[in-house]
Design a protein around this motif. Structure first.
Motif, PDB file in Angstrom:
ATOM      1  N   LEU A 249    -105.135   9.439  54.683  1.00 45.51           N
ATOM      2  CA  LEU A 249    -106.297   9.426  54.035  1.00 45.51           C
ATOM      3  C   LEU A 249    -107.262   8.568  54.935  1.00 45.51           C
ATOM      4  N   LEU A 250    -106.622   7.208  55.304  1.00 44.50           N
ATOM      5  CA  LEU A 250    -107.160   6.380  56.027  1.00 44.50           C
ATOM      6  C   LEU A 250    -107.514   6.917  57.561  1.00 44.50           C
ATOM      7  N   PHE A 251    -106.602   7.482  58.151  1.00 45.63           N
ATOM      8  CA  PHE A 251    -106.687   8.129  59.502  1.00 45.63           C
ATOM      9  C   PHE A 251    -107.868   9.095  59.256  1.00 45.63           C
ATOM     10  N   LEU A 252    -107.833   9.956  58.388  1.00 44.87           N
ATOM     11  CA  LEU A 252    -108.875  11.114  58.263  1.00 44.87           C
ATOM     12  C   LEU A 252    -110.529  10.251  58.229  1.00 44.87           C
ATOM     13  N   LEU A 253    -110.416   9.176  57.349  1.00 41.62           N
ATOM     14  CA  LEU A 253    -111.675   8.594  57.108  1.00 41.62           C
ATOM     15  C   LEU A 253    -112.158   7.839  58.485  1.00 41.62           C
TER      16      LEU A 253
END
Length: 449
Positions: A349-353
């Motif tokens: 999720l961190l990568f996506l954001l």
């Protein structure tokens, strides 16, 4: 005037990229499945087309947005598989590996094509081609009653929702929205055709009765209506918005009064959805107006808390067993962010954001036309992910993600891309460098040639 080399005939890469647009935008897999009962007919061709584009993979396409996208997929699959193994459910996780690896291949292929295509005219033609395909797909939404008689023998007649070439009307609505964005940023030269296309697409999205799709389209229209460079128009829109805020407080009551006049025209399911949509527009987001979405979101957060710091493993939030069942199938998280968080933890999720945040930040440094296009695309993608956990599985969505990533890298390259390659194509749509033409030239052509 746009500077660049005159484009030669279409190459295999050009044809491969266009085939992906057609297969995704016209939902050929759904079309063949509905017509002949055979699934995934177009998938082999899409993988072959992606392979053709990947054969010419150029390091210039590996900017930070691309790296973060690949990091999202890799961390999601890696950690998801690990957590599936911990939960002794590795077998059910394998199909998701194939699905997301295929998604990564298709996306990376199109990113590479958009970011590194040498000829300005070819890229401009590809953008217009994508616009046309998505606009045509949206036009088919209005032909849904006829299509359902031909393709489905009336299988969907009771739900009262238009779906065009897609099996899912929500997916059809977002194809329409992306077509509408491309039509407004890259309008048709013929003004009458432009009016017909934009209004027809908006009508098609409305006929899907997709709550998320309609709300997003309304939000995009308001976003485009406010133009601080045109004070008169902004003043008018602000005045109308103020009136709208007064009306929207009683929008459900007004809607029900209007629908009562057409009780014999609309089905009960159509009436219910319209009332729910107006409720959402009026700020009422609950289990009733969201058709149980809020319940699924709360359940997803509870399941994540139960597993923390681990995830539930691949597929566990695609189907929340013990939650809400529909048609004999457990419903999923219906939220990409919660799905990734619940299945593989916070790292994907961190990568996506980060991917979305960096891409949006870079968009502000681009020429007006492309800044406008990319902001509209990223806003839509971000909102779509709030109501669907399949964002990175759907080909028509992934193609738009790839277009946005490719244009971002091409027009606003970073140090990583510059270190990867020192040879840059000099054209108005080429990645910006000290010797390249200024990016303002990119927006010089606003309409079809």
């Amino acid at each position: 005037m746009i500077r660049g080399h005159s484009a030669p005939g279409l190459s295999f890469a050009d044809l491969a990229a266009r085939f992906l647009v057609v297969a995704a935008g016209l939902s050929l897999n759904d079309l063949f499945s509905r017509a002949f009962g055979v699934g995934q007919v177009a998938s082999p061709g899409m993988f072959l087309a992606a392979a053709v584009l990947l054969l010419r993979l150029n390091t210039r396409a590996l900017g930070w947005p691309t790296i973060l996208f690949l990091g999202t997929i890799a961390s999601y699959l890696g950690l998801g598989l690990l957590f599936s193994a911990i939960h002794n459910d590795i077998e059910s996780a394998i199909p998701y590996c194939y699905m997301y690896l295929a998604s990564a291949a298709v996306t990376l292929g199109v990113v590479n094509y958009v970011a590194t295509t040498e000829h300005t005219e070819k890229l401009h033609s590809f953008i217009l081609f994508t616009r046309n395909v998505y606009a045509i797909s949206a036009a088919f939404i209005l032909a849904s009653p006829l299509l359902e008689k031909v393709l489905d023998q009336g299988a969907y007649a009771n739900d009262g929702r238009f779906r065009g070439l897609f099996s899912n009307p929500n997916e059809a609505s977002y194809v329409g929205i992306f077509g509408w964005i491309l039509c407004t940023v890259f309008p048709f030269k013929d003004r009458r055709l432009q009016i017909v296309a934009a209004s027809g697409i908006a009508a098609g999205v409305a006929c899907t009765l997709s709550k998320g799709g309609i709300v997003v389209l309304v939000a995009l229209m308001l976003y485009q209506a406010f133009d601080l460079r045109k004070p008169k128009r902004t003043a008018i829109v602000t005045f109308l918005a103020a009136i709208g805020l007064v009306v929207i407080q009683n929008i459900q009551y007004l809607t029900m009064q209007i629908l009562a006049q057409y009780s014999g025209v609309l089905s009960s399911s159509q009436t219910i959805r319209i009332v729910q949509i107006t409720g959402i527009l009026g700020g009422q987001i609950n289990s009733e107006t969201s058709t149980g979405r809020t319940v699924l979101w709360n359940l997803s957060l509870e399941r994540f808390a139960d597993n923390f710091p681990l995830g539930g493993g691949l597929g566990s939030f695609h189907f929340l067993v013990g939650g809400i069942g529909e048609g004999g199938v457990w419903q999923g998280a219906h939220n990409l962010y919660l799905m990734m968080l619940g299945e593989a933890g916070p790292i994907p999720l961190l990568f996506l954001l980060l991917m979305g945040g960096i891409s949006v930040a870079k968009a502000f440094s681009l020429p007006e036309r492309f800044r406008h296009l990319l902001l509209l695309l990223w806003i839509t993608l971000g909102l779509q992910a709030l109501t669907s956990h399949g964002t990175l599985e759907l080909r028509h969505i992934l193609l738009v993600v790839a277009l946005a990533l490719g244009l971002t890298i091409r027009l606003a390259p970073n140090r990583l891309a510059r270190r990867a390659s020192r040879s840059w194509q000099r054209s108005s749509l080429a990645p910006r460098s000290a010797s390249s033409p200024t990016p303002q030239a990119v927006g010089a052509r606003a309409v079809d040639p």
